[in-house]
Scaffold this motif. Structure first.
Motif, PDB file in Angstrom:
ATOM      1  N   HIS A  13       0.527  -1.266  -0.098  1.00 31.77           N
ATOM      2  CA  HIS A  13       0.108  -0.107   0.398  1.00 31.77           C
ATOM      3  C   HIS A  13       0.942   1.386   0.119  1.00 31.77           C
ATOM      4  CE1 HIS A  13      -3.326   3.388   1.342  1.00 31.77           C
ATOM      5  NE2 HIS A  13      -4.231   2.254   0.684  1.00 31.77           N
ATOM      6  N   ILE A  14       2.072   0.986   1.207  1.00 30.33           N
ATOM      7  CA  ILE A  14       3.231   2.358   1.051  1.00 30.33           C
ATOM      8  C   ILE A  14       3.586   2.448  -0.396  1.00 30.33           C
ATOM      9  CG2 ILE A  14       4.691   3.323   1.706  1.00 30.33           C
ATOM     10  CD1 ILE A  14       4.028   1.814   4.727  1.00 30.33           C
ATOM     11  N   LEU A  31       2.500   1.980  -3.480  1.00 43.23           N
ATOM     12  CA  LEU A  31       0.986   2.579  -4.368  1.00 43.23           C
ATOM     13  C   LEU A  31       0.875   3.432  -3.980  1.00 43.23           C
ATOM     14  CD1 LEU A  31      -0.893  -0.708  -4.587  1.00 43.23           C
ATOM     15  CD2 LEU A  31       0.168   0.444  -6.699  1.00 43.23           C
ATOM     16  N   ASP A  32       1.251   4.073  -3.325  1.00 39.30           N
ATOM     17  CA  ASP A  32       0.572   5.463  -2.605  1.00 39.30           C
ATOM     18  C   ASP A  32       2.037   6.333  -3.137  1.00 39.30           C
ATOM     19  OD1 ASP A  32      -1.281   7.177  -1.283  1.00 39.30           O
ATOM     20  OD2 ASP A  32       0.349   7.666  -0.047  1.00 39.30           O
ATOM     21  N   LEU A  33       2.969   6.328  -2.809  1.00 43.30           N
ATOM     22  CA  LEU A  33       4.256   6.698  -3.281  1.00 43.30           C
ATOM     23  C   LEU A  33       4.195   6.862  -4.328  1.00 43.30           C
ATOM     24  CD1 LEU A  33       7.411   8.082  -1.724  1.00 43.30           C
ATOM     25  CD2 LEU A  33       7.692   5.898  -2.223  1.00 43.30           C
ATOM     26  N   ARG A  34       3.838   5.978  -5.421  1.00 43.27           N
ATOM     27  CA  ARG A  34       4.262   6.219  -6.326  1.00 43.27           C
ATOM     28  C   ARG A  34       3.135   7.296  -7.029  1.00 43.27           C
ATOM     29  NH1 ARG A  34       2.885   1.901 -11.528  1.00 43.27           N
ATOM     30  NH2 ARG A  34       0.629   2.520 -10.152  1.00 43.27           N
ATOM     31  N   SER A  35       2.375   7.205  -7.065  1.00 43.95           N
ATOM     32  CA  SER A  35       0.693   7.768  -7.102  1.00 43.95           C
ATOM     33  C   SER A  35       0.820  10.035  -6.256  1.00 43.95           C
ATOM     34  CB  SER A  35      -0.100   7.710  -6.314  1.00 43.95           C
ATOM     35  OG  SER A  35      -1.312   8.824  -6.360  1.00 43.95           O
ATOM     36  N   LYS A  36       1.570   9.761  -5.394  1.00 41.05           N
ATOM     37  CA  LYS A  36       1.943  11.002  -5.073  1.00 41.05           C
ATOM     38  C   LYS A  36       3.149  11.728  -5.531  1.00 41.05           C
ATOM     39  CE  LYS A  36      -0.107  11.440  -0.476  1.00 41.05           C
ATOM     40  NZ  LYS A  36      -0.378  10.247   0.113  1.00 41.05           N
ATOM     41  N   LYS A  40       2.234  12.512  -8.664  1.00 43.08           N
ATOM     42  CA  LYS A  40       0.928  13.311  -8.801  1.00 43.08           C
ATOM     43  C   LYS A  40       2.068  14.701  -8.998  1.00 43.08           C
ATOM     44  CE  LYS A  40      -2.094  15.995  -6.229  1.00 43.08           C
ATOM     45  NZ  LYS A  40      -2.720  15.260  -4.850  1.00 43.08           N
ATOM     46  N   ARG A  41       3.299  14.877  -8.195  1.00 48.45           N
ATOM     47  CA  ARG A  41       4.247  15.959  -7.954  1.00 48.45           C
ATOM     48  C   ARG A  41       4.506  16.428  -9.187  1.00 48.45           C
ATOM     49  NH1 ARG A  41       8.036  16.613  -2.935  1.00 48.45           N
ATOM     50  NH2 ARG A  41       9.227  15.367  -3.784  1.00 48.45           N
ATOM     51  N   HIS A  64       4.590  20.105 -11.020  1.00 47.98           N
ATOM     52  CA  HIS A  64       6.038  20.503 -11.605  1.00 47.98           C
ATOM     53  C   HIS A  64       6.145  20.697 -13.089  1.00 47.98           C
ATOM     54  CE1 HIS A  64       7.490  21.526  -7.763  1.00 47.98           C
ATOM     55  NE2 HIS A  64       6.681  20.782  -7.739  1.00 47.98           N
TER      56      HIS A  64
END
Lengths: 302, 355
Positions: free
Chosen positions: B338-339, B341-346, B349-350, B354
């Motif tokens: 889960h971490i 996946l969340d890290l990749r997504s965030k 997005k960042r 930019h």
């Protein structure tokens, strides 16, 4: 710098030496030939340093602008009341102390574990520290039960923390979003399924750790009534759940709250209790909408 | 008798000294004029009788067969010799680089530092010297079954001064296995206490100090194979080290139970033996010792001891450990996934934000 430039630099130095310092032309040329390469190196490193500092200045300015913009983005909402922050703070302190004095026992064979134990006062002192922290943790547990039973805020928070079918749907939606199967992120209320998981994991951990820990603390009293194998189970469960809880806190809780790219390096909410409107809209849209609606109604009534 | 001996002694003294340098026979015969008589003895002031007979055959069968009386009893210059002779000093020959080929690897330092050496230096006449354990005239190699320091003879040798300990040891599983069954796997005194460097158990460096005991017992009981050979189903040293007692012991706590606290030092018996301190019926008494768990009852005996949670025979603890193992692995796998996946997504997005 190309050959020609290098040449001209050397000539310039030679000229300066002969004119201002009274060297003969030959001496000046010889000295200049020695100075020029060093000067070139110094110059290059100076340029690099200035470029680096300039870039950092720019990045800081941009970051400051962004934070200012973010902070401008609306009011600060209260997410954690002082009561909750005190509960959380005391729990955090006691759990950290429990981990530091407890985990070395699990890894008693390694050198670092022995170092930690002797640093904290040796094998006759760390059990006392561990038990003081354990008492604090149990105290926080009782405090929390009283909080959710006897305060309006506590009851309301507890109601919102109860697991619902929607949480499972949210989790599936979130995974789909992560995998790029949908553009729609789940919309969370005051507590997302991640936060609910954290909350209920603490219940599990508290029950196992305080239960087994009490048996281990008062072994002699318990053994008046229960067979030895009960204390053996308590020891095994205490040791195993300790590791699970430690890893869950350090990996899962710290990532979700502090170390993820949105909050890195630290989310200050556990100290200030505040959350910005922007973050509210992003992370707790349902709660935000509800608050806005309530305000509109109250505005209408007034 | 006395006058006869004196006269003879004075007359033969010079000759005796000369012969001693050359050939063995005459000198030995000189000594054996008196010491060769089986009835030669002396009545001590306190009334006890001290035999002074020396069996020449004993010396001949020893490792010192080629040496003669005066080689060791070097302070005898006249016959008859003074009543009080110096004790024989083995270091006359047994020192590094000695010219006579005596074994050099003698642990004098260990002995001097040992409890025996300390008493001896303090002037205690009962403190044992080399010859008290190794034998005076009948010194043999430790590997010789007739040696006083042969493994199976050691208990009797030490028992000369420590008779109560010998009595208890003889009845223990170690004692019966070694002395009755003649199985050299079982320890004699020196296997646990050390040979020359015997230290009081209160001293940490001692082989039998609270912190050293697990290591010492582990010399034999430290491997599963050895234990299974003698019907001990687990590795008791390893399991002890993972118990609360063992961890506290390892970390240096002096109050906590070590091997000997429960199994006793010398009366070690298997738990199936009703005499054993760890027989279920005796467990309450053993655990309830003063300073341990006073008031211990039968509940202390209900459950397994020396548990290895990774082994099936640990019973219910095995299942608890297994449950937590799977719980921890599966939970953390899910959380870490889960971490990530969340890290990749965030991060994605960042990166888009930019651009």
């Amino acid at each position: 710098m190309n050959e020609e430039q290098s040449r001209s630099l050397q000539d310039a130095i030679a000229e300066q030496l002969s004119q201002a310092h009274g060297f003969t032309a030959a001496e000046a040329q010889e000295l200049a030939a020695r100075f020029a390469p060093r000067l070139k190196k110094r110059f290059a490193s100076w340029v690099r340093r200035e470029l680096y500092l300039e870039r950092r200045r720019l990045a800081r300015a941009r970051a400051a602008e962004q934070t200012a913009a973010a902070e401008d983005e609306g009011e600060q909402f209260e997410r954690l009341s002082l009561n909750v922050r005190l509960q959380h703070g005391l729990m955090a302190i006691s759990v950290i102390v429990l981990i530091v004095t407890g985990i070395p026992l699990k890894f008693h064979e390694s050198l670092w574990a022995k170092e930690v134990i002797s640093l904290l006062g040796g094998p006759d002192v760390t059990p006392i520290i561990h038990r003081v922290a354990a008492t604090l943790l149990a105290f926080v547990g009782v405090w929390h039960l009283l909080y959710i039973a006897f305060t309006k805020e506590g009851r309301e928070n507890f109601r919102l923390l109860l697991p619902r079918l929607q949480d499972a749907k949210d989790a599936i939606q979130q995974i789909k979003f992560y995998l790029g199967l949908t553009d729609q992120r789940p919309k969370f209320d005051r507590f997302s399924y991640v936060e609910k998981f954290d909350y209920w994991a603490v219940y599990w951990g508290m029950v196992i750790m305080i239960g087994s820990g009490t048996i281990l603390w008062f072994t002699e009293w318990f053994l008046q009534f229960v067979p030895k194998w009960v204390t053996d189970i308590a020891k095994e469960a205490h040791s195993d759940e300790a590791l699970l809880a430690t890893l869950a806190i350090v990996i899962w809780h710290f990532y979700n709250v502090h170390f993820n790219p949105h909050s890195f390096p630290m989310n200050k909410t556990f100290i200030t209790g505040k959350i910005s409107a922007r973050k509210m809209r992003e992370e707790h849209p349902l709660e935000y909408e509800r608050i806005m609606k309530e305000r509109a109604q109250r505005g209408g009534e007034a | 008798m006395r006058i006869w001996a004196q006269g003879l002694g004075v007359g033969l003294l010079a000759a005796g000294m000369v012969w001693a340098q050359e050939a063995p026979g005459p000198e030995v015969r000189q000594c054996s004029i008196c010491h060769g008589k089986r009835e030669f003895k002396k009545v001590q002031p306190d009334g006890s009788v001290r035999p002074l007979f020396v069996d020449e055959r004993e010396l001949k069968a020893s490792v010192h067969a080629r040496w003669h009386c005066l080689d060791c009893h070097a302070d005898i210059k006249t016959i008859p010799h003074p009543e009080r002779l110096e004790k024989v000093n083995c270091q006359r020959c047994h020192f590094p680089g000695n010219p006579v080929g005596a074994p050099e690897e003698v642990n004098y330092e260990g002995y001097v530092e040992s409890v025996h050496g300390r008493l001896q230096r303090a002037g205690n006449p009962k403190a044992p010297r080399c010859q008290d354990c190794h034998g005076a005239h009948g010194v043999r190699k430790a590997s010789d079954p007739n040696s006083l320091v042969y493994k199976r003879q050691i208990p009797a040798t030490c028992g000369k001064c420590h008779p109560q300990v010998l009595e208890v040891y003889q009845r223990s599983v170690h004692g019966t296995t070694l002395l009755v069954r003649g199985n050299n796997d079982a320890p004699s005194c020196s296997d646990c206490h050390g040979e020359h460097q015997i230290l009081p158990r209160k001293e940490q460096a001692s082989e039998v100090s609270a912190t050293q005991i697990p290591e010492t017992c582990g010399h034999c009981h430290g491997s599963l194979e050895f234990n299974q050979k003698y019907d001990i189903p687990v590795n008791p040293v390893k399991t002890f080290k993972h118990s609360f007692h063992g961890i506290a012991n390892e970390l240096g706590s002096m109050r906590v139970a070590n091997c000997a606290s429960c199994h006793t030092a010398h009366a070690v018996l298997p738990p199936s033996d009703p005499e054993s301190s760890v027989h279920p019926a005796n467990i309450p008494k053993t655990c309830g010792k003063e300073g341990c768990h006073p008031g211990a009852n039968v509940n202390y005996a209900r459950g397994r001891f020396h548990i290895d949670p990774s082994r099936r025979d640990a019973g219910v603890v095995y299942w608890v450990a297994l449950f937590f193992k799977y719980l921890t692995v599966s939970t953390l796998a899910a959380l870490i996934l889960h971490i990530l996946l969340d890290l990749r997504s965030k991060l994605q997005k960042r990166a888009q934000g930019h651009e």
